[in-house]
Scaffold this motif. Sequence first.
Motif, PDB file in Angstrom:
ATOM      1  N   UNK A  66       0.937  -0.952   0.028  1.00  0.00           N
ATOM      2  CA  UNK A  66       0.304   0.055   0.239  1.00  0.00           C
ATOM      3  C   UNK A  66       0.759   1.112   0.128  1.00  0.00           C
ATOM      4  N   UNK A  67       0.110   2.519  -0.330  1.00  0.00           N
ATOM      5  CA  UNK A  67       0.873   3.597  -0.214  1.00  0.00           C
ATOM      6  C   UNK A  67       0.478   4.516   1.105  1.00  0.00           C
ATOM      7  N   UNK A  68       1.421   5.323   1.412  1.00  0.00           N
ATOM      8  CA  UNK A  68       1.060   6.198   2.739  1.00  0.00           C
ATOM      9  C   UNK A  68      -0.175   6.851   2.576  1.00  0.00           C
ATOM     10  N   UNK A  69      -0.363   7.248   1.332  1.00  0.00           N
ATOM     11  CA  UNK A  69      -1.809   8.284   1.047  1.00  0.00           C
ATOM     12  C   UNK A  69      -2.854   7.388   0.894  1.00  0.00           C
ATOM     13  N   UNK A  70      -2.869   6.294   1.230  1.00  0.00           N
ATOM     14  CA  UNK A  70      -3.948   5.470   0.845  1.00  0.00           C
ATOM     15  C   UNK A  70      -4.672   5.409   2.537  1.00  0.00           C
ATOM     16  N   UNK A  71      -4.068   6.027   3.350  1.00  0.00           N
ATOM     17  CA  UNK A  71      -4.288   5.815   4.905  1.00  0.00           C
ATOM     18  C   UNK A  71      -4.899   7.075   5.485  1.00  0.00           C
ATOM     19  N   UNK A  72      -6.005   6.919   6.414  1.00  0.00           N
ATOM     20  CA  UNK A  72      -6.398   7.860   7.148  1.00  0.00           C
ATOM     21  C   UNK A  72      -6.295   7.499   8.678  1.00  0.00           C
ATOM     22  N   UNK A  73      -6.781   8.075   9.634  1.00  0.00           N
ATOM     23  CA  UNK A  73      -6.632   7.929  11.067  1.00  0.00           C
ATOM     24  C   UNK A  73      -7.786   7.434  11.540  1.00  0.00           C
ATOM     25  N   UNK A  74      -7.817   7.300  12.827  1.00  0.00           N
ATOM     26  CA  UNK A  74      -8.834   7.010  13.536  1.00  0.00           C
ATOM     27  C   UNK A  74      -9.970   8.115  13.673  1.00  0.00           C
ATOM     28  N   UNK A  75     -11.100   7.729  13.534  1.00  0.00           N
ATOM     29  CA  UNK A  75     -12.382   8.778  13.390  1.00  0.00           C
ATOM     30  C   UNK A  75     -12.277   9.484  11.936  1.00  0.00           C
ATOM     31  N   UNK A  76     -11.401   9.413  11.123  1.00  0.00           N
ATOM     32  CA  UNK A  76     -11.293  10.018   9.915  1.00  0.00           C
ATOM     33  C   UNK A  76     -12.298   9.261   8.876  1.00  0.00           C
ATOM     34  N   UNK A  77     -12.574   9.789   8.016  1.00  0.00           N
ATOM     35  CA  UNK A  77     -13.815   9.156   7.019  1.00  0.00           C
ATOM     36  C   UNK A  77     -12.876   8.326   5.922  1.00  0.00           C
ATOM     37  N   UNK A  79      -2.460  -4.595  -6.397  1.00  0.00           N
ATOM     38  CA  UNK A  79      -2.129  -3.462  -6.164  1.00  0.00           C
ATOM     39  C   UNK A  79      -3.321  -2.210  -6.570  1.00  0.00           C
ATOM     40  N   UNK A  80      -3.858  -2.170  -7.711  1.00  0.00           N
ATOM     41  CA  UNK A  80      -4.780  -1.016  -7.933  1.00  0.00           C
ATOM     42  C   UNK A  80      -6.253  -1.083  -6.954  1.00  0.00           C
ATOM     43  N   UNK A  81      -6.515  -2.187  -6.503  1.00  0.00           N
ATOM     44  CA  UNK A  81      -7.809  -2.141  -5.460  1.00  0.00           C
ATOM     45  C   UNK A  81      -7.105  -2.067  -4.072  1.00  0.00           C
ATOM     46  N   UNK A  82      -5.985  -1.649  -3.747  1.00  0.00           N
ATOM     47  CA  UNK A  82      -5.369  -1.650  -2.470  1.00  0.00           C
ATOM     48  C   UNK A  82      -4.799   0.011  -2.076  1.00  0.00           C
ATOM     49  N   UNK A  83      -4.722   0.845  -3.079  1.00  0.00           N
ATOM     50  CA  UNK A  83      -3.914   1.907  -2.700  1.00  0.00           C
ATOM     51  C   UNK A  83      -4.732   3.232  -3.197  1.00  0.00           C
ATOM     52  N   UNK A  84      -6.256   3.371  -3.381  1.00  0.00           N
ATOM     53  CA  UNK A  84      -6.895   4.453  -3.692  1.00  0.00           C
ATOM     54  C   UNK A  84      -6.910   5.233  -2.426  1.00  0.00           C
ATOM     55  N   UNK A  85      -6.796   6.641  -2.567  1.00  0.00           N
ATOM     56  CA  UNK A  85      -6.481   7.655  -1.354  1.00  0.00           C
ATOM     57  C   UNK A  85      -7.616   7.437  -0.487  1.00  0.00           C
ATOM     58  N   UNK A  86      -7.223   7.189   0.859  1.00  0.00           N
ATOM     59  CA  UNK A  86      -8.107   7.528   2.104  1.00  0.00           C
ATOM     60  C   UNK A  86      -8.833   6.065   1.948  1.00  0.00           C
ATOM     61  N   UNK A  87      -8.537   4.937   1.525  1.00  0.00           N
ATOM     62  CA  UNK A  87      -9.359   3.658   1.595  1.00  0.00           C
ATOM     63  C   UNK A  87      -9.033   2.939   2.741  1.00  0.00           C
ATOM     64  N   UNK A  88      -7.769   3.004   3.261  1.00  0.00           N
ATOM     65  CA  UNK A  88      -7.383   2.208   4.551  1.00  0.00           C
ATOM     66  C   UNK A  88      -7.286   3.268   5.707  1.00  0.00           C
ATOM     67  N   UNK A  89      -7.414   2.451   6.831  1.00  0.00           N
ATOM     68  CA  UNK A  89      -7.532   3.319   8.106  1.00  0.00           C
ATOM     69  C   UNK A  89      -6.250   2.301   9.257  1.00  0.00           C
ATOM     70  N   UNK A  90      -5.594   3.320  10.196  1.00  0.00           N
ATOM     71  CA  UNK A  90      -4.659   2.826  10.731  1.00  0.00           C
ATOM     72  C   UNK A  90      -4.616   3.702  11.973  1.00  0.00           C
ATOM     73  N   UNK A  91      -5.108   2.722  13.386  1.00  0.00           N
ATOM     74  CA  UNK A  91      -5.008   3.532  14.560  1.00  0.00           C
ATOM     75  C   UNK A  91      -5.800   2.847  15.571  1.00  0.00           C
ATOM     76  N   UNK A  92      -6.189   3.344  16.573  1.00  0.00           N
ATOM     77  CA  UNK A  92      -5.904   4.750  17.032  1.00  0.00           C
ATOM     78  C   UNK A  92      -4.529   4.935  17.288  1.00  0.00           C
TER      79      UNK A  92
END
Length: 285
Positions: free
Chosen positions: A103-114, A172-185
């Motif tokens: 995955x790429x770093x910009x595919x991640x969001x944090x806890x409570x983020x959409x 890979x194409x299905x795993x790296x859309x921006x903001x589709x993964x979440x990592x936290x809290x």
Amino acid sequence: MKFLSFLREGSSGFGVVVDGGVIDLTGRLSGEVVTLRQAIAAEMLGAAADYASGRHPDLGWSDITFLPVIPDPAKILCIGLNYQKHKQETGRPDVEYPTVFTRYADSQVGHRQAMIKPGVSERFDYEGEMAVIMGRGGRNIPAETALGHVAGYACYNEGSVRDWQRHTFLFTPGKTFPGTGAFGPYMVTTDEVGDYTRLPIQTRLNGEVMQDAKLSDLIFPVEQLIAYCSTFTPLAPGDVIVSGTPGGVGDKRTPPVYLFPGDTVEVEIGCLGTLRNPVMGEDAV
């Protein structure tokens, strides 16, 4: 201890979780250490514990926006088909080696983020997983000593865009859309976790349990994943290995269950806490 990364008044930082909030560690252990990844690389988590001892929180929960635990990892290595039930529901055969993709770093969001449902797909799926955050790097790390290289663990939702994942045999194409993964809290250090295999893992969609398993169910345990991955690429402090998802993914249900705007997904892993994210459409971002 529990460490997190956050955004406050337009600036990013990191800190340690204490009763009532967060002690801000940004630049306080060293002027050059302003991210959690840098603190891990500088072997300053022990110093962070000393700094935090007896202090009251600088920040309340309403003062911060959660960022992904490690917002800037050099590598995110994801493991597929690592629970027997999930492998069976996909119809995949037994394999000798782990299935690894990135995955790429910009595919991640944090806890409570959409988490962001892409506009090009109606097949956005959840995948509750445990993330492993490397503390010490290396090449050819033996499985027998691999856990000594781990800084801590966290919850992860490895959101997947299923139709794009299956355009070819590469994920890979299905795993790296921006903001589709979440990592936290937050990251919980290994001394607080103890034996990770005792941890339960559960994913809930709008309160309904969708995945329910134990980390002891991993086909390739964390030790083997570190040994295998460090053979083909050097691992560095702050690198992330996402260890795989249990059975019960939405794509393999009858009928399938996908994520849409207005949904809320939770991934809970024992002492690692609960990662909670609403779902938003890409057109609303």
